[in-house]
Design a protein around this motif. Structure first.
Motif, PDB file in Angstrom:
ATOM      1  N   LEU A  76       0.881  -1.348  -0.030  1.00 58.17           N
ATOM      2  CA  LEU A  76       0.134  -0.013   0.157  1.00 58.17           C
ATOM      3  C   LEU A  76       0.938   1.250   0.122  1.00 58.17           C
ATOM      4  CD1 LEU A  76      -2.498  -1.077   2.574  1.00 58.17           C
ATOM      5  CD2 LEU A  76      -2.874  -1.344   0.199  1.00 58.17           C
ATOM      6  N   VAL A  77       0.423   2.435  -0.870  1.00 57.05           N
ATOM      7  CA  VAL A  77       1.048   3.401  -0.703  1.00 57.05           C
ATOM      8  C   VAL A  77       0.593   4.495   0.468  1.00 57.05           C
ATOM      9  CG1 VAL A  77       1.559   5.714  -2.069  1.00 57.05           C
ATOM     10  CG2 VAL A  77       1.460   3.466  -3.152  1.00 57.05           C
ATOM     11  N   SER A  78       1.538   5.014   1.041  1.00 59.63           N
ATOM     12  CA  SER A  78       1.121   5.678   2.519  1.00 59.63           C
ATOM     13  C   SER A  78       0.454   7.091   1.918  1.00 59.63           C
ATOM     14  CB  SER A  78       2.381   5.854   3.254  1.00 59.63           C
ATOM     15  OG  SER A  78       1.913   7.053   4.333  1.00 59.63           O
ATOM     16  N   GLN A  79      -0.561   7.209   2.653  1.00 57.74           N
ATOM     17  CA  GLN A  79      -1.099   8.491   2.586  1.00 57.74           C
ATOM     18  C   GLN A  79      -0.967   9.622   3.582  1.00 57.74           C
ATOM     19  OE1 GLN A  79      -3.108   9.014  -0.275  1.00 57.74           O
ATOM     20  NE2 GLN A  79      -2.332   7.139  -0.990  1.00 57.74           N
ATOM     21  N   ARG A  80       0.410   9.326   4.250  1.00 58.62           N
ATOM     22  CA  ARG A  80       0.589  10.152   5.741  1.00 58.62           C
ATOM     23  C   ARG A  80       1.057  11.622   5.034  1.00 58.62           C
ATOM     24  NH1 ARG A  80       5.032   8.866  10.198  1.00 58.62           N
ATOM     25  NH2 ARG A  80       4.310  10.529  11.534  1.00 58.62           N
ATOM     26  N   GLY A  81       1.365  11.857   4.128  1.00 59.55           N
ATOM     27  CA  GLY A  81       2.072  13.149   3.528  1.00 59.55           C
ATOM     28  C   GLY A  81       0.848  13.985   3.298  1.00 59.55           C
ATOM     29  N   LEU A  82      -0.304  13.399   2.705  1.00 61.33           N
ATOM     30  CA  LEU A  82      -1.268  14.362   2.599  1.00 61.33           C
ATOM     31  C   LEU A  82      -2.149  14.369   3.627  1.00 61.33           C
ATOM     32  CD1 LEU A  82      -3.039  12.937  -0.933  1.00 61.33           C
ATOM     33  CD2 LEU A  82      -1.768  15.078  -0.345  1.00 61.33           C
ATOM     34  N   GLU A  83      -2.302  13.250   4.681  1.00 61.09           N
ATOM     35  CA  GLU A  83      -3.030  13.650   5.944  1.00 61.09           C
ATOM     36  C   GLU A  83      -2.549  14.570   6.752  1.00 61.09           C
ATOM     37  OE1 GLU A  83      -2.882   9.839   7.338  1.00 61.09           O
ATOM     38  OE2 GLU A  83      -4.483   8.840   6.117  1.00 61.09           O
ATOM     39  N   GLU A  84      -1.057  14.798   6.798  1.00 60.99           N
ATOM     40  CA  GLU A  84      -0.479  15.557   7.410  1.00 60.99           C
ATOM     41  C   GLU A  84      -0.564  17.120   6.883  1.00 60.99           C
ATOM     42  OE1 GLU A  84       3.649  14.622   7.651  1.00 60.99           O
ATOM     43  OE2 GLU A  84       3.375  12.981   9.136  1.00 60.99           O
ATOM     44  N   LEU A  85      -0.670  17.342   5.717  1.00 63.19           N
ATOM     45  CA  LEU A  85      -0.730  18.480   4.851  1.00 63.19           C
ATOM     46  C   LEU A  85      -2.407  18.860   5.119  1.00 63.19           C
ATOM     47  CD1 LEU A  85      -0.002  20.612   2.665  1.00 63.19           C
ATOM     48  CD2 LEU A  85      -0.841  19.237   1.202  1.00 63.19           C
ATOM     49  N   ALA A  86      -3.115  18.083   5.275  1.00 65.01           N
ATOM     50  CA  ALA A  86      -4.564  18.416   5.622  1.00 65.01           C
ATOM     51  C   ALA A  86      -4.705  19.075   6.835  1.00 65.01           C
ATOM     52  CB  ALA A  86      -5.593  17.207   5.026  1.00 65.01           C
ATOM     53  N   ALA A  87      -4.046  18.358   7.702  1.00 68.28           N
ATOM     54  CA  ALA A  87      -4.350  18.828   9.069  1.00 68.28           C
ATOM     55  C   ALA A  87      -3.328  20.056   9.231  1.00 68.28           C
ATOM     56  CB  ALA A  87      -3.390  17.597  10.109  1.00 68.28           C
ATOM     57  N   ALA A  88      -2.289  20.282   8.579  1.00 71.24           N
ATOM     58  CA  ALA A  88      -1.603  21.833   8.673  1.00 71.24           C
ATOM     59  C   ALA A  88      -2.770  22.675   8.250  1.00 71.24           C
ATOM     60  CB  ALA A  88      -0.383  21.649   7.930  1.00 71.24           C
ATOM     61  N   MET A  89      -3.352  22.328   7.154  1.00 72.12           N
ATOM     62  CA  MET A  89      -4.212  23.547   6.610  1.00 72.12           C
ATOM     63  C   MET A  89      -5.333  23.708   7.430  1.00 72.12           C
ATOM     64  SD  MET A  89      -4.036  22.269   2.546  1.00 72.12           S
ATOM     65  CE  MET A  89      -5.425  23.344   2.002  1.00 72.12           C
ATOM     66  N   ASP A  90      -5.776  22.720   8.076  1.00 69.93           N
ATOM     67  CA  ASP A  90      -6.977  22.888   8.916  1.00 69.93           C
ATOM     68  C   ASP A  90      -6.308  23.720  10.231  1.00 69.93           C
ATOM     69  OD1 ASP A  90      -8.640  21.401   7.459  1.00 69.93           O
ATOM     70  OD2 ASP A  90      -8.374  19.407   8.826  1.00 69.93           O
ATOM     71  N   ARG A  91      -5.160  23.358  10.596  1.00 72.68           N
ATOM     72  CA  ARG A  91      -4.529  24.148  11.972  1.00 72.68           C
ATOM     73  C   ARG A  91      -4.548  25.816  11.486  1.00 72.68           C
ATOM     74  NH1 ARG A  91      -1.198  20.011  12.479  1.00 72.68           N
ATOM     75  NH2 ARG A  91       0.592  21.179  11.408  1.00 72.68           N
ATOM     76  N   ASP A  92      -3.983  25.964  10.283  1.00 71.95           N
ATOM     77  CA  ASP A  92      -3.844  27.433   9.621  1.00 71.95           C
ATOM     78  C   ASP A  92      -5.264  27.943   9.519  1.00 71.95           C
ATOM     79  OD1 ASP A  92      -1.100  26.829   9.803  1.00 71.95           O
ATOM     80  OD2 ASP A  92      -1.020  26.518   7.409  1.00 71.95           O
ATOM     81  N   ALA A  93      -6.280  27.280   9.153  1.00 70.07           N
ATOM     82  CA  ALA A  93      -7.648  27.859   8.918  1.00 70.07           C
ATOM     83  C   ALA A  93      -8.060  28.303  10.115  1.00 70.07           C
ATOM     84  CB  ALA A  93      -8.418  26.924   8.116  1.00 70.07           C
ATOM     85  N   LYS A  94      -7.940  27.598  11.342  1.00 72.15           N
ATOM     86  CA  LYS A  94      -8.618  27.984  12.779  1.00 72.15           C
ATOM     87  C   LYS A  94      -7.594  29.006  13.283  1.00 72.15           C
ATOM     88  CE  LYS A  94     -10.682  23.267  13.052  1.00 72.15           C
ATOM     89  NZ  LYS A  94     -10.614  21.997  13.589  1.00 72.15           N
ATOM     90  N   ALA A  95      -6.413  29.045  13.019  1.00 69.09           N
ATOM     91  CA  ALA A  95      -5.704  30.123  13.729  1.00 69.09           C
ATOM     92  C   ALA A  95      -6.077  31.464  13.358  1.00 69.09           C
ATOM     93  CB  ALA A  95      -4.261  29.827  13.358  1.00 69.09           C
ATOM     94  N   PRO A  96      -6.034  32.259  14.399  1.00 70.68           N
ATOM     95  CA  PRO A  96      -6.409  33.655  14.307  1.00 70.68           C
ATOM     96  C   PRO A  96      -5.163  34.410  13.375  1.00 70.68           C
ATOM     97  CG  PRO A  96      -5.522  33.458  16.469  1.00 70.68           C
ATOM     98  CD  PRO A  96      -5.439  31.981  15.757  1.00 70.68           C
ATOM     99  N   ASP A  97      -5.612  35.116  12.384  1.00 70.91           N
ATOM    100  CA  ASP A  97      -4.821  35.806  11.439  1.00 70.91           C
ATOM    101  C   ASP A  97      -4.273  37.071  11.977  1.00 70.91           C
ATOM    102  OD1 ASP A  97      -3.344  36.102   9.099  1.00 70.91           O
ATOM    103  OD2 ASP A  97      -5.235  36.901   7.964  1.00 70.91           O
ATOM    104  N   ASN A  98      -2.880  36.877  12.286  1.00 65.43           N
ATOM    105  CA  ASN A  98      -2.110  38.065  12.669  1.00 65.43           C
ATOM    106  C   ASN A  98      -1.539  39.025  11.802  1.00 65.43           C
ATOM    107  OD1 ASN A  98      -2.757  37.133  15.466  1.00 65.43           O
ATOM    108  ND2 ASN A  98      -1.080  35.816  15.242  1.00 65.43           N
ATOM    109  N   ARG A  99      -1.840  38.845  10.607  1.00 67.99           N
ATOM    110  CA  ARG A  99      -1.169  39.602   9.709  1.00 67.99           C
ATOM    111  C   ARG A  99      -1.741  40.917   9.325  1.00 67.99           C
ATOM    112  NH1 ARG A  99      -0.681  35.963   4.722  1.00 67.99           N
ATOM    113  NH2 ARG A  99      -2.184  34.780   6.029  1.00 67.99           N
ATOM    114  N   LEU A 100      -3.346  41.021   9.537  1.00 68.84           N
ATOM    115  CA  LEU A 100      -4.101  42.291   9.140  1.00 68.84           C
ATOM    116  C   LEU A 100      -4.057  43.158  10.398  1.00 68.84           C
ATOM    117  CD1 LEU A 100      -7.358  40.262   7.735  1.00 68.84           C
ATOM    118  CD2 LEU A 100      -5.362  41.698   6.765  1.00 68.84           C
TER     119      LEU A 100
END
Length: 101
Positions: A76-100
């Protein structure tokens, strides 16, 4: 991101053409027949060596077919890389945006 997902989806749908699989099967049959005829002409019986060789041929073809289907089978080909990317994107989406301001 969408291009990578599309590329992965297309790659998972691409399989080894039937003609190549047929050629592999033909290779297996012809090489086994040649092995049998060569051993018969020699007059010696080398069952263990010839059996191991045929088993190795079959295992090689089975591995090729198994690798051709990355989401099924024993390899089986591991899907771990995509799972980690999706988790990172979810964390970034939930984090408050300090740039504005």
């Amino acid at each position: 991101m969408l291009d990578v997902g599309t590329s992965r989806a297309l790659a998972s749908r691409a399989h080894i053409p039937g003609a190549i699989l047929g050629a592999l099967y033909l290779f297996l049959v012809v090489s086994s027949a040649l092995l049998g005829s060569m051993l018969a002409k020699d007059g010696t019986r080398q069952r263990y060596a010839s059996t191991i060789l045929v088993i190795l041929f079959v295992l090689g073809i089975v591995m090729i077919i198994d690798l051709d289907r990355p989401r099924a089978g024993s390899i089986l080909v591991s899907q771990r890389g995509l799972e980690e990317l999706a988790a990172a994107m979810d964390r970034d989406a939930k984090a408050p945006d300090n740039r504005l301001p």
